[in-house]
Design a protein around this motif. Structure first.
Motif, mmCIF file in Angstrom:
data_model
loop_
_atom_site.group_PDB
_atom_site.id
_atom_site.type_symbol
_atom_site.label_atom_id
_atom_site.label_comp_id
_atom_site.label_asym_id
_atom_site.label_seq_id
_atom_site.Cartn_x
_atom_site.Cartn_y
_atom_site.Cartn_z
ATOM 1 N N THR A 208 -3.944 9.863 -4.424
ATOM 2 C CA THR A 208 -3.188 10.399 -3.289
ATOM 3 C C THR A 208 -4.124 10.989 -2.234
ATOM 4 O OG1 THR A 208 -1.351 10.919 -4.780
ATOM 5 C CG2 THR A 208 -1.373 12.011 -2.636
ATOM 6 N N ARG B 193 6.697 2.249 4.493
ATOM 7 C CA ARG B 193 5.841 1.421 3.628
ATOM 8 C C ARG B 193 4.380 1.858 3.637
ATOM 9 N NH1 ARG B 193 8.958 -0.950 -0.106
ATOM 10 N NH2 ARG B 193 10.871 -1.712 0.865
ATOM 11 N N GLU B 194 4.150 3.178 3.755
ATOM 12 C CA GLU B 194 2.797 3.732 3.646
ATOM 13 C C GLU B 194 2.577 4.165 2.201
ATOM 14 O OE1 GLU B 194 0.064 4.960 5.661
ATOM 15 O OE2 GLU B 194 0.609 3.463 7.148
ATOM 16 N N ARG B 195 1.521 3.649 1.545
ATOM 17 C CA ARG B 195 1.345 3.906 0.123
ATOM 18 C C ARG B 195 1.011 5.358 -0.195
ATOM 19 N NH1 ARG B 195 -1.793 -1.279 -2.567
ATOM 20 N NH2 ARG B 195 -0.216 -2.845 -2.006
ATOM 21 N N TYR C 195 8.451 6.403 1.906
ATOM 22 C CA TYR C 195 7.744 5.158 1.575
ATOM 23 C C TYR C 195 8.633 3.943 1.841
ATOM 24 C CZ TYR C 195 5.808 1.372 -1.216
ATOM 25 O OH TYR C 195 5.345 0.158 -1.628
ATOM 26 N N TYR C 196 9.916 4.055 1.492
ATOM 27 C CA TYR C 196 10.844 2.947 1.714
ATOM 28 C C TYR C 196 10.962 2.615 3.202
ATOM 29 C CZ TYR C 196 15.244 0.363 1.909
ATOM 30 O OH TYR C 196 16.196 -0.578 2.158
ATOM 31 N N ARG D 128 -5.804 8.359 -0.200
ATOM 32 C CA ARG D 128 -4.889 7.834 0.818
ATOM 33 C C ARG D 128 -4.643 8.869 1.920
ATOM 34 N NH1 ARG D 128 -3.464 2.346 0.932
ATOM 35 N NH2 ARG D 128 -3.700 1.557 -1.179
ATOM 36 N N ASN E 269 9.733 11.740 -0.469
ATOM 37 C CA ASN E 269 8.572 10.860 -0.278
ATOM 38 C C ASN E 269 8.896 9.422 -0.663
ATOM 39 O OD1 ASN E 269 5.799 12.341 0.406
ATOM 40 N ND2 ASN E 269 7.080 13.758 -0.777
ATOM 41 N N ALA E 270 9.746 9.236 -1.660
ATOM 42 C CA ALA E 270 10.184 7.875 -1.991
ATOM 43 C C ALA E 270 10.951 7.267 -0.819
ATOM 44 C CB ALA E 270 11.052 7.902 -3.252
ATOM 45 N N TYR F 60 2.689 7.867 0.636
ATOM 46 C CA TYR F 60 3.942 8.505 0.231
ATOM 47 C C TYR F 60 4.301 8.111 -1.201
ATOM 48 C CZ TYR F 60 4.408 9.558 5.178
ATOM 49 O OH TYR F 60 4.185 10.024 6.440
ATOM 50 N N LEU F 61 4.022 6.879 -1.573
ATOM 51 C CA LEU F 61 4.286 6.450 -2.946
ATOM 52 C C LEU F 61 3.402 7.208 -3.930
ATOM 53 C CD1 LEU F 61 5.631 4.528 -4.981
ATOM 54 C CD2 LEU F 61 3.800 2.882 -4.481
ATOM 55 N N PHE G 125 5.016 11.011 9.005
ATOM 56 C CA PHE G 125 6.183 10.134 8.914
ATOM 57 C C PHE G 125 6.876 10.023 10.272
ATOM 58 C CE2 PHE G 125 10.841 10.047 8.378
ATOM 59 C CZ PHE G 125 10.981 8.764 7.869
#
Length: 707
Positions: free
Chosen positions: A267, A214-216, A210-211, A270, A206-207, A218-219, A390
């Motif tokens: 989470t 850039r969907e928060r 997100y990288y 989101r 998930n990190a 996943y962060l 994703f």
């Protein structure tokens, strides 16, 4: 010695003194069970905010505060001090090793036998592993009770919280047998490690997601998985990694207890895209959740979980968050939104278990493996959903990127066409502008040549009066000796008529001497005229051997007499210090002469200005002085022109050599003298010009030229 005996006697009497209100003694009649619960009538508790010592409690000082717990159990406020007391009797005919189970943060156990001998033990989950008494991992304190013996027990627990249903006494043999036979500890260790690995891998994925996108969500989901991994790894952390640092264990518990649920709520918000579909509810949930996190931090670090008001507020926040999630989920399910239905699939096992336990057995009998399976199921469903999202976002980003690339290509083509038209227009404008600039450049060069010629003519004008003065002396000599020679020739004729040959020869000798003097002064006047012509014509650019001493002396006097011709009242002391043995240097004498003339003229101007100031301020006590000196320094010849004039202010030292910069009044200077001098010395001859000046005290120009 007497004092020591008195203290020992007092300690021996402690258990006996506190017997007045003590609960009934509990007698152990069987050793077959692992744990034997004590009836409520056989133990008492004292709950207080104060800190008591065993001595205070055992002496009966707080005896009135002890009371029996309710039948339903004892509810414990957080961060309180709890004292328990009871008596145990071994009713068997053999010694019996019992254990005291201390699942508290920090517990002190005091056991007094019938003789008054007191043993103290310490254990608890927040006690470093190496400092725990008894069975460190099990948190059990063993004590061997002789047959028929009775003991008095006091337990002091610090920071205990939760609910105490009963107080139990363990039988050591049975507990150890169950522990060896039961693989619960090993199962928890292995299962916790496996789930920890699964959650960490999911966190890393998930990190990465997100990288990339850039969907928060996943962060936030990654942080949730990380906290869950730490929660499932609590047993290895507590017993292996952090066993000597219980403070960190407490922090990890706080982190999981206060933040795991809240991060999960972020989470879910989101995940369900609440900000898009329910903006008002989303804002309320975010504010309440953030407030709950802040309240949890405050209670943990500052308040100590003692305020009932804050506890009620905390529970209220949880209820609001739970109700808000239910409302959002119901609204999304009514709208048949995909993410809401997938979330329901993820939590469906939990709902089934909740319904099952609500109608039948309590939650505690649900096997741990079921709970772990439900957690893994929820993680798998949500991870699968987010992974599909994703892939969708990747495709969408690729489509958007292609569209942007197409638009960018079209814009690039339009821009290239526009640039081509603009370039054509610019080329025309540049051609026209170039013609204008070439014309302007030609005019500037012509103006520059005129200015340089004006500067040369100005310096020539400065020389005119001095040259007139210098040429006047030899001309006067020529005229005087010519007149005398005419008279001598007349006398010679007269003596020849008289026949006096001797006198005639003497007169002839005088005439010859006069002619020599006339020739000498004629040559001097001729040299002055040639020098003036040489100064006035354009330099050839060819260097020739030049005597700088003669050159400096000649231009010093020409400049001085030139100024004197303009101002008869001006007088200055001229000081020359010419070093002997300086070889002739390769230089352009006309150009170096212009440099020296410019420096001398400026020096005389500065002393003249200071002389005018001195006449009005100091009654004429000032004496103008201009000094020129030469010396040989290594491979360079140095010329120093020094005056005691008005000097150069520090503010304009850096500007003094710039073209067209002048401190003289309008009409008295072009501002090119020092600039041309700098070009001649530095650029044409490879020398240097250094300025040393103090305002009001004078200036010093130092010229160095290579020999």
């Amino acid at each position: 010695m007497k004092k020591l005996l008195l203290i020992l006697a007092l300690l021996a009497l402690l258990p006996a003194v506190a017997q007045k209100h003590f609960p009934d003694t509990f007698e152990i009649k069987s050793d077959t069970a692992s744990y034997i619960p004590l009836p409520v009538s056989n133990w008492q508790y004292l709950l207080t905010d104060e800190v008591f010592t065993y001595k205070d409690v055992a002496l009966g000082k707080y005896d009135a505060g002890f009371k029996h717990a309710p039948q339903k159990g004892l509810a414990m406020p957080e961060k309180q001090n709890l004292w328990l007391r009871f008596k145990i009797k071994n009713g068997l005919s053999k010694p019996l090793t019992i254990t005291f189970q201390e699942y508290n943060y920090h517990c002190h156990l005091y056991v007094a036998d019938s003789l008054g001998k007191v043993q103290q033990f310490e254990t608890g989950s927040l006690v470093p592993y190496s400092k725990r008494d008894g069975y460190k991992r099990l948190l059990e304190i063993p004590y061997t009770l002789p047959a028929g013996a009775t003991i008095t027990v006091y337990e002091h627990s610090e920071g205990l919280q939760g609910f105490i249903e009963q107080v139990s006494i363990g039988i050591e043999y049975n507990i150890l047998r169950d522990y060896v036979q039961d693989d619960y500890y090993l199962f928890q260790l292995v299962m916790g490690s496996v789930l920890f690995g699964i959650f960490i891998i999911a966190f890393l994925f998930n990190a990465f997601f997100y990288y990339v996108v850039r969907e928060r969500v996943y962060l936030m989901y990654g942080i949730t998985l990380l906290l869950a991994a730490i929660a499932y790894f609590h047993l290895p952390l507590r017993l292996l990694v952090l066993k000597e640092t219980p403070g960190l264990i407490e922090f990890v518990w706080f982190l999981n207890g206060s933040f795991l649920l809240q991060i999960f709520i972020f989470t879910v918000l989101r995940f369900l895209r609440t900000a898009k579909y329910h903006p008002l509810l989303n804002k309320i949930m975010l504010v309440v959740n953030t407030a709950y996190i802040a309240l949890s931090i405050y209670r943990f670090y500052f308040e100590g979980h003692t305020s009932e008001v804050l506890f009620i507020i905390s529970v209220t926040f949880r209820l609001i968050l739970l109700l808000g999630l239910i409302v959002i989920l119901v609204l999304d399910l009514i709208k048949k939104r995909t993410m809401a239905m997938l979330f329901m699939i993820a939590i469906l096992p939990f709902l089934c278990i909740f319904v099952y336990t609500s109608t039948s057995e309590p939650w505690g009998v649900i096997p741990q493996v079921w709970v772990n399976a439900m957690v893994v199921w929820a993680v798998v469903v949500m991870s699968w959903t987010l992974f599909n999202r994703f892939k969708y976002l990747q495709q969408e980003n690729a489509r958007v990127a292609l569209e942007k690339e197409r638009l960018a290509r079209e814009k690039e083509e339009e821009r290239n066409e526009l640039i081509a038209r603009q370039n054509e227009m610019l080329e025309q404008q540049v051609a026209a502008r170039t013609a204008e600039l070439e014309q302007s450049l030609a005019e500037l060069k012509q103006t520059q040549n005129q200015l340089i010629q004006s500067e040369k003519m100005a310096s020539l004008g400065e020389l005119t009066a001095g040259i007139a003065h210098e040429i006047q002396n030899p001309l006067n000599f020529v005229n005087n000796f010519s007149d005398v020679s005419v008279e001598l020739v007349q006398e010679l004729k007269e003596e020849l008529e008289k026949g006096d040959i001797e006198e005639a020869n003497a007169i002839a000798d005088d005439v010859a001497q006069n002619l020599e003097k006339i020739a000498h002064h004629g040559r001097r006047a001729d040299g002055i005229v040639k020098g003036m012509l040489q100064h006035s014509r354009t330099s050839s650019g060819q260097k020739e051997p030049t005597d700088i001493n003669i050159l400096a002396d000649e231009y010093l006097r020409l400049a001085y007499h030139g100024l004197r011709a303009k101002d008869k009242s001006f007088n200055a002391e001229l000081i020359t210090n010419f070093a002997e043995g300086i070889p002739k240097i390769n230089a352009m004498p006309q150009d170096i002469g212009r440099v020296l003339l410019n420096l001398f003229t400026n020096a005389f101007y500065a002393t003249q200005e200071k002389s005018k100031q001195s006449q009005s301020q100091f009654s004429g006590s000032y004496k103008p002085t201009v000094e020129v000196s030469t010396q040989l320094v290594g491979n360079t010849a140095r010329i120093v022109v020094k005056d005691n004039g008005i000097g150069i202010p520090d503010a304009i030292k850096d500007k003094i050599l710039q073209p067209f910069f002048t401190t003289k009044p309008t009409g008295e200077g072009t501002g090119l003298g020092l600039s041309l001098s700098y070009d001649i010395v530095v650029k044409a001859h490879g020398g240097t010009i250094t300025i040393v000046s103090s305002e009001g005290l004078g200036a010093e120009f130092i010229i160095t030229l290579p020999v």
